[in-house]
Design an enzyme around this catalytic site. Structure first.
Site, mmCIF file in Angstrom:
data_model
loop_
_atom_site.group_PDB
_atom_site.id
_atom_site.type_symbol
_atom_site.label_atom_id
_atom_site.label_comp_id
_atom_site.label_asym_id
_atom_site.label_seq_id
_atom_site.Cartn_x
_atom_site.Cartn_y
_atom_site.Cartn_z
ATOM 1 N N THR A 2 22.445 45.906 -9.236
ATOM 2 C CA THR A 2 22.754 44.553 -8.788
ATOM 3 C C THR A 2 21.438 43.798 -8.548
ATOM 4 O O THR A 2 21.375 42.858 -7.785
ATOM 5 C CB THR A 2 23.691 44.625 -7.567
ATOM 6 O OG1 THR A 2 24.803 45.450 -7.924
ATOM 7 C CG2 THR A 2 24.239 43.267 -7.160
ATOM 8 N N HIS A 3 20.384 44.269 -9.209
ATOM 9 C CA HIS A 3 19.054 43.706 -8.979
ATOM 10 C C HIS A 3 18.752 42.607 -9.977
ATOM 11 O O HIS A 3 17.919 42.764 -10.865
ATOM 12 C CB HIS A 3 18.013 44.823 -9.013
ATOM 13 C CG HIS A 3 18.412 45.982 -8.148
ATOM 14 N ND1 HIS A 3 18.079 47.274 -8.406
ATOM 15 C CD2 HIS A 3 19.159 46.013 -7.014
ATOM 16 C CE1 HIS A 3 18.587 48.064 -7.476
ATOM 17 N NE2 HIS A 3 19.250 47.331 -6.615
ATOM 18 N N LEU A 4 19.458 41.515 -9.809
ATOM 19 C CA LEU A 4 19.248 40.331 -10.630
ATOM 20 C C LEU A 4 18.156 39.508 -9.958
ATOM 21 O O LEU A 4 18.170 39.333 -8.739
ATOM 22 C CB LEU A 4 20.541 39.522 -10.704
ATOM 23 C CG LEU A 4 21.761 40.285 -11.233
ATOM 24 C CD1 LEU A 4 23.048 39.615 -10.788
ATOM 25 C CD2 LEU A 4 21.704 40.404 -12.741
#
Lengths: 239, 593
Positions: free
Chosen positions: B519-521
């Site tokens: 979820t490391h946008l």
């Protein structure tokens, strides 16, 4: 019979909910786990269940199909005896079944690469209703009987052809229907028994998962030693 | 007609990690702070007590704590000429919702950057020459250094009771920790979590191959701890239900377990839930924000005036709100002009699956969110990139998250096994106890044609355009992970396994949005040294509208191999100090353009 057991189960659920987390040892779950299932079925069979969403023909299809997806065998319990059909039927009545967890505004572009994700306008309830009807039509036309009435070898072959996209349905891609059914079957086999499947924690026992114990501080440093306790469920059943 | 509320000193959009931190800091400075949270109030005792919390179907599969995509999602396309389609179901990334945001259901991986990652362009140009960076790779310096951020990394670790072991204390290498890390002023607040059996094997193998393994820092407290705000955390019990879940043990740091018990009691703090901000309002000059407009639980439009507007939502929402509000010039990938939406990046991950001999008992259900063994020898620029022809690296770790049966049971790696039937069952049963994965979390550089913009077609439940992602994998990242996987295969072999199977996508394949990756946008509202190359300055202050600050990973000019929360919280504290000590005395730009 179930009327006697239910208040005790509810009571234990409430007790569990108010025990401070820090005092919950591995033994707590054991202590509350001597609760018999309220409506114990015959050995090797799921408890009796009347479907809510599926009609009789659909129910026959689901029961026949999931028996192939997770059969009962030397590795452990199968989908039928763990109540996977009940799980799937009950899921149809949830927001998931109605597609309410998904973004469902159009336009729908269905001709893109699969990596861009699900792009159909159908929700799970539609996928099953239309998928089962399409498969039964195909079976009747090509094999003379609906899916559930075919012999086991023919059923297996039809499932493989759907999985591989070798059968074409008008209503939806056969592959899509198959993958939803397979995904939901595995969910039902492995989810907590309170959702209707994984009865007697047969799915958890097959793989060796201790369920809702969720407290392993005493076993972290037991290198390469088998964990000794069987599963417990969220509602305190012991496997 | 819109309802108009009384003015507050500070309005914040979102109450996750950065909102909680800024709320704490600015109420302490005496300001009236209002947090507008689009989701529900959430807390451990009300939402995720044992045994309700350990429900894989509800949390990991149906995503009870995730953003309600039926109301709002993003659209995705690979290239600037493509039509984007909606991200209709959760897959590649798991957006958060409600008080605590994704900080309520994260793993707790809490890393500091390696110092060279904060001045990427300068570092690489100086070491390898200007031509080493490809023309379409738009990486740049953060504009803030590791040394400047160190006190804030340190405080963030104490806030979160992070377990770990220092490897570099004030420049002195100490045994037991990560010798490659930047210098630290202090030890971790709690000792490392214990290694499970599989982690002990990986640790030895990494050491045997010549690498420098260390206990992965985890915002999963290993022992009872009271943080600087006086909030107490309890020790992790290795329950195996961390990511996607709330922590019923009060061990995983979240806004709920570290800040909110104090903040929610402050008289000069207020949170309004079910309040979806749709716009930051500007005055006639366009250079000053007057507050925000939100839609309340009844669907009414409400105007909330404020002196200071802080965008403390998730990366995607911060960027979208800037675009919807007309703050800063939107980025144009054709001309390369504009900044809002620029340098959208992600992570490029893979794994090394190791199968140990039959009879091995890993007890995979004994898990934590972030504890395990890591190494940085192949991360960032810790190895010579000169002959390799790519930029970046991967943080590498073996973490046992749990052995949850729906999502964490696979068939035997490297074997063509049917996905169902007896063969599937036998393979799952065989693999469950004796496989382990060493994960490689790879950096992703910024590129000219990877960016964020508003979608022209799809709308949210309020009728506003969705955010559109334009992104696909590039050759640089493919080369990077292929190289690192080759090196890590040697670590797998050093464990004397039955077999080692690399799980690395083929270079040239497209982003698969169906499969969870991270979820490391990052990026889209990037920080930098000038208004020409960035949206915000080193204090996260908008160049265009100086009473707007933008928090979160939207500030990262490119993405690193590490998980982002450490840098996100350090940047927030760094910004808070500047607001308290400089901005409040003299409201205006903290850095002159």
């Amino acid at each position: 019979m179930s009327q006697e057991k239910e208040p005790r189960r509810r009571f234990l659920r409430q007790v569990l909910a108010i025990v401070p987390a820090t005092t919950l040892g591995g033994t707590t779950a054991v202590a509350v786990s001597n609760i018999a299932s309220a409506d114990a079925p015959e050995p090797g069979k799921a408890r009796a269940y009347q479907p809510t969403y599926f009609n009789a023909a659909e129910w026959a299809f689901i029961n026949a199909a999931v028996d192939h997806l997770i059969p009962s065998d030397q590795y452990g319990a199968g989908a039928l005896e763990t109540g996977v059909p009940e799980f799937i039927d009950r899921q149809m009545e949830t927001p998931y079944g109605a597609g309410k967890l998904w973004y469902m505004q159009g336009p729908f572009h269905t001709d893109l690469v699969p990596e861009l994700g699900y792009q159909l306008s159908l929700v799970p309830r539609d996928i099953y209703r239309q998928g089962i009807a399409a498969c039964n039509d195909w079976c009747t036309k090509n094999l003379g009987k609906v899916f559930a009435d075919l012999d086991k070898a023919k059923q297996l072959d039809v499932l493989k052809q759907m999985e591989g996209g070798k059968i074409a349905f008008d209503a939806l891609p056969a592959k899509t229907f198959f993958s939803f059914m397979l995904g939901n079957t595995k969910e039902g086999y492995f989810a907590d028994p309170m959702y209707g499947g994984n009865q007697k924690m047969g799915g958890w026992k097959m793989v060796g998962f201790p369920g809702a114990r969720a407290d392993y501080l005493d076993w972290v440093d037991q290198y390469n030693v088998k964990y000794p306790y069987g599963p417990v469920s969220i509602l305190g059943e012991k496997g | 007609m819109a309802i108009k509320k009384d003015k507050v000193d500070v309005v914040m959009v979102g109450l996750g990690w950065t909102g909680a931190i800024m709320g704490m800091e600015l109420t302490e400075a005496g300001l009236n702070v209002l947090a507008l949270e689009r989701g529900d109030m959430r807390d451990t005792n009300t939402d995720t007590p044992y045994p309700k919390a350990v429900d894989e179907l509800k949390y990991s599969v149906r995503g009870a704590l995730f953003q309600d995509l039926s109301r709002e999602t993003v659209t995705i396309r690979y290239g600037v000429a493509d039509t984007a389609v909606p991200y209709r179901q959760h897959g590649s990334f798991l957006l958060g919702d409600g008080v605590g945001g994704a900080g309520f259901h994260w793993n707790g991986m809490m890393y500091r950057n390696l110092p060279e990652e904060l001045n990427m362009r300068t570092h690489h140009e100086q070491k390898y020459g200007k031509k080493f960076i490809p023309e379409d790779m738009t990486i740049q310096d953060h504009g803030v250094t590791y040394e400047e951020l160190e006190p804030f990394y340190d405080f963030s670790e104490k806030l979160m009771a992070v377990s770990g072991k220092a490897g570099n204390l004030k420049g002195k290498i100490v045994a037991g920790g990560n010798p490659l890390e930047g210098a630290r002023t202090d030890e971790f607040p709690t000792k490392p979590l214990q290694y499970q059996y599989s982690a002990s094997l990986v640790e030895k193998a990494m050491r045997d191959v010549g690498y420098h393994p260390y206990p992965a820092p985890a915002a999963n407290a290993s022992e009872p701890y009271t943080n600087p705000y006086g909030v107490r955390l309890g020790p992790c019990n290795y329950c195996g239900f961390c990511e996607n879940y709330g922590c019923y043990m009060y061990s995983k740091a979240s806004p709920q377990t570290t800040i909110l018990p104090v903040l929610l009691k402050r008289k000069n703090f207020e949170v309004r839930t079910k309040a979806q901000v749709i716009k930051v309002n500007l005055d006639a000059s366009g250079k000053r924000a007057t507050g925000v407009t939100y839609i309340d639980a009844q669907g009414r439009e409400v105007e909330q005036p404020a002196d200071l507007v802080l965008l403390t939502a998730f990366q995607t929402h911060n960027v979208r709100l800037l675009l919807l509000s007309g703050i800063g010039k939107p980025y144009d990938p054709v001309t390369g002009e504009g900044v809002v939406g620029k340098n959208f990046a992600y992570q490029y991950n893979g794994g090394i699956n190791v199968v140990m001999p039959k009879g091995t008992q890993f007890n995979p259900f004994i898990g934590t969110g972030a504890g395990g063994v890591g190494m940085d020898d192949l991360n960032a620029d810790q190895f010579d990139h000169g002959p390799l022809g790519f930029i970046g690296g991967a943080s590498i770790r073996h973490v046992r998250y749990g052995g949850r049966p729906i999502k964490q049971t696979g068939t035997m790696p490297g074997e063509k096994v049917p996905n169902w039937g007896s063969e599937w069952k036998g393979s799952v049963q065989d693999a469950y106890q004796r496989t382990l994965t060493i994960g490689m979390s790879g950096s992703v550089m910024a590129y000219r044609d990877c960016y964020l913009s508003l979608d022209p077609t799809y709308k949210d439940a309020n009728g506003q355009p969705l955010l559109r992602m334009t992104l696909n994998w590039k050759e640089n990242e493919g080369k990077m992970l292929t190289y690192i996987a080759g090196e890590m295969e040697k670590v797998g072999q050093a464990m004397n396994p039955e077999k080692v199977v690399k799980a690395v996508r083929k270079t040239g394949s497209s982003w698969d949005t169906r499969v969870y990756q991270s979820t490391h946008l990052t990026g889209g509202a990037i920080m930098g040294t000038t208004p020409k190359n960035s949206v915000i300055n080193k204090y996260l202050q908008s160049w265009d509208v100086p009473n707007v600050f933008v928090y979160g990973a939207s500030a990262f000019p490119q993405n690193m191999g590490y998980n982002p929360t450490g840098l996100v919280t350090a940047l927030a504290y760094h910004s808070a100090k500047a607001i308290r000590e400089q901005y409040l005395k003299n409201p205006g730009p903290l850095v002159q353009a």
